[in-house]
Scaffold this active site. Structure first.
Site, mmCIF file in Angstrom:
data_model
loop_
_atom_site.group_PDB
_atom_site.id
_atom_site.type_symbol
_atom_site.label_atom_id
_atom_site.label_comp_id
_atom_site.label_asym_id
_atom_site.label_seq_id
_atom_site.Cartn_x
_atom_site.Cartn_y
_atom_site.Cartn_z
ATOM 1 N N HIS A 85 88.182 0.073 1.393
ATOM 2 C CA HIS A 85 88.214 1.049 2.496
ATOM 3 C C HIS A 85 89.612 1.664 2.619
ATOM 4 O O HIS A 85 90.481 1.093 3.286
ATOM 5 C CB HIS A 85 87.821 0.363 3.805
ATOM 6 C CG HIS A 85 86.378 0.023 3.867
ATOM 7 N ND1 HIS A 85 85.423 0.901 4.325
ATOM 8 C CD2 HIS A 85 85.716 -1.085 3.483
ATOM 9 C CE1 HIS A 85 84.226 0.342 4.244
ATOM 10 N NE2 HIS A 85 84.373 -0.871 3.732
ATOM 11 N N LYS A 134 90.774 11.779 20.002
ATOM 12 C CA LYS A 134 91.704 11.584 21.124
ATOM 13 C C LYS A 134 93.142 12.002 20.776
ATOM 14 O O LYS A 134 93.794 12.674 21.568
ATOM 15 C CB LYS A 134 91.695 10.094 21.510
ATOM 16 C CG LYS A 134 92.309 9.810 22.844
ATOM 17 C CD LYS A 134 91.323 10.115 23.935
ATOM 18 C CE LYS A 134 91.873 9.821 25.295
ATOM 19 N NZ LYS A 134 90.814 10.002 26.315
ATOM 20 N N GLY A 165 92.371 13.849 36.121
ATOM 21 C CA GLY A 165 93.769 13.480 35.876
ATOM 22 C C GLY A 165 93.900 12.705 34.574
ATOM 23 O O GLY A 165 94.996 12.452 34.102
#
Ligand code: XMP
Length: 513
Positions: free
Chosen positions: A172, A369, A227
């Site tokens: 991997h 993200k 927020g």
């Protein structure tokens, strides 16, 4: 949007997202698709490359995920990883069988650096550690393929047929434990697929702003701002795109961390949008009076949140678009909703049922993200917002065990602030993924000055994790814990004892409630 694109075909591997992130880290746009995606759809995307992920199955079983061999004839480079590599071997006439010994974890791997894939990786040693996780192996590579790596137990740890642009690795490369794994992926996408690295956040921001403007026209847009990183970045993007047509409602339930409500307000007040902060603490406290059960708390906060939001939204009247801060991992993971409910999550992004609107806008839908954070920086958002660690929707309410009171809230806010400050001072804030304080409902005896105390015990929690599904407790140096503990008992009234939570998830969870 004329980006070069690499497609990650998902065969059920646990690292599918990680592969996509690694590709994007090379500056190459990439999307994860199911292995069931029709070939015509894949062709229509004109991919520069295709990566097959790993997967839990054995290629030789009837029911295993597979793909039409035609994919190898498209002239598009393919990299098979683990199961993907075995599938390539199997479909092209090689032999895959159950290995005499499975390989799991770090494994010494010997590379043949005269191969095309590895030859282009600068500085790749002849022998390096890779991350393996397989019970089957490729006993014999297909005709025309050359073996380019092996391990003690695995004769074909990598293979390639450059003439057909086909490459496979049993290990991997996307996992950090594989030495130079990212470089191997980079070699595939840049040298073999010919990608130039045309995916940047600056470009993304420009394209997203233009397409939002086109979609919204002169319509009205509504966004629930928590927020948190996702809703803040979505708000900044929408503000740049449509300015005063956007209204953001920030429901301050009173369970934010110290100063946080004001920080959010300061970041958005002058951004050109309509920013509404609803100070609803009293209302939430009222609903939580006498409540100490965690699920009851969560549900009460979730319902109250909706009520407050709905009331404010109605004042605006009909809106055309509702913005949601959905990010790419949510998109990839959706559809796997058969896991047990451990905690009912409250997510301020998902409110479509109670507000009258025409359409949803999800401007972060294709971003991971770290890309959302990069976009936030690109849009000029303050670090304090962009680098914010995950924070649960119900806020500190689920970090106060037992009934919530004003006093407990203040105690926790102050103690949590000190802990976070000390972690940052020690330079640990980038390595620890979530760290916070929990006010237990337990009191114990202590001695301060010459007097007996009978005060609360505060728990400190800090975890490292990649996906928040599993987590390890952070190995914080004792010296840092000592300073935090000493400051907390000295500076925060009603705490006389500090403990550090040394449990992993599972069996514990990250939050205490
Ligand atoms: P647990 O406690 O389940 O938490 O191990 C996993 C991650 O999820 C966060 N969390 C939430 N996030 N709404 C959210 O948006 C919620 O209600 C919620 N509850 C937990 C938690 O902080 C951790 O990062």
């Amino acid at each position: 949007m004329a980006h070069q694109i690499v497609i990650v075909l998902d065969f059920g591997g646990q690292y599918n997202q990680l592969i996509a992130r690694r590709v994007r880290e090379c500056g190459v746009y990439c999307e994860v698709r199911s292995y069931k995606t029709p070939l015509s759809e894949i062709k229509a995307l004109s991919p520069s490359g295709i990566i097959f992920t790993g997967g839990p199955a054995s290629v030789y079983l009837e029911s295993s995920p597979t793909i039409s061999e035609e994919i190898f004839g498209l002239g598009v480079p393919v990299l098979g990883i683990c199961y993907g590599c075995q599938l390539m071997a199997h479909l092209l006439g090689g032999k895959v069988t159950c290995a005499p010994a499975s390989e799991y974890g770090k494994t010494e791997t010997y590379y043949d650096r005269s191969g095309v894939l590895f030859g282009a990786v600068n500085g790749l040693p002849e022998k390096a550690v890779t991350w393996m996780s397989h019970t089957d192996y490729i006993e014999k590579a297909p005709e025309g393929f050359r073996v380019t790596a092996h391990t003690e137990c695995c004769p074909t740890a990598a293979m390639e047929c450059p003439e057909k642009k086909l490459y496979g690795v049993q290990f991997h490369p996307e996992v950090n434990h594989t030495e130079m794994g990212s470089d191997i992926i980079n070699s595939f996408v840049k040298n073999i697929c010919g990608c130039t690295g045309d995916w940047t956040m600056k470009g993304y921001a420009q394209t997203a702003i233009a397409s939002i403007r086109e979609k919204v026209g002169d319509g009205k847009v509504l966004l629930a701002l928590s927020g948190g990183v996702d809703s803040s970045v979505a708000a900044a993007l929408l503000a740049k795109a449509v300015g005063s047509q956007l209204t953001c409602i920030f429901v301050d339930h009173g369970f934010m961390r110290k100063n946080e409500g004001d920080e959010v307000e300061a970041a958005f007040k002058d951004s050109g949008m309509n920013f509404i902060r609803v100070n609803a603490k009293e209302q939430f406290m009222e609903k939580l009076r006498g409540v100490s059960d965690p699920e009851t708390k969560r549900k009460a906060i979730g319902e109250e949140f909706i009520r407050v939001f709905e009331r404010e939204a109605k004042k605006i009247g009909k809106v055309d678009f509702l913005v949601q801060g959905t990010i790419y991992p949510d998109v990839i993971e959706s559809g796997t909703g058969d896991a047990a409910v451990i905690k009912s999550h409250h997510n301020v992004g998902g409110l479509p049922d109670y507000v009258d609107f025409k359409e949803i806008i999800e401007p972060l839908r294709m971003l991971f993200k770290d890309e959302v954070r990069a976009l936030g920086r690109e849009l000029g958002l303050a670090d304090v917002l962009v680098d914010r660690q995950p924070f649960p929707g119900p806020g500190l309410a689920i970090r106060i065990i037992g009934e919530i009171t004003d006093e407990k809230l203040l105690i926790l806010q102050d103690a949590d602030y000190i802990f976070r400050e000390e972690i940052a001072k020690a330079g640990l804030d980038k390595d620890i993924h979530q760290y916070f304080a929990v006010l237990t409902n337990m009191r114990s005896v202590g001695v301060m000055g010459d007097g007996r105390t009978y005060d609360y015990t505060l728990a400190l929690r800090a975890v490292t994790t990649t996906d928040f599904m599993t987590a390890d407790f952070a190995r914080i140096p004792y010296e840092v814990l000592e300073i935090a503990s000493s400051r907390i008992v000295n500076e925060v009234k009603y705490i006389n004892r500090v403990v550090y939570d040394v449990t992993t998830k599972p069996p514990a969870t990250i939050e205490w409630e």
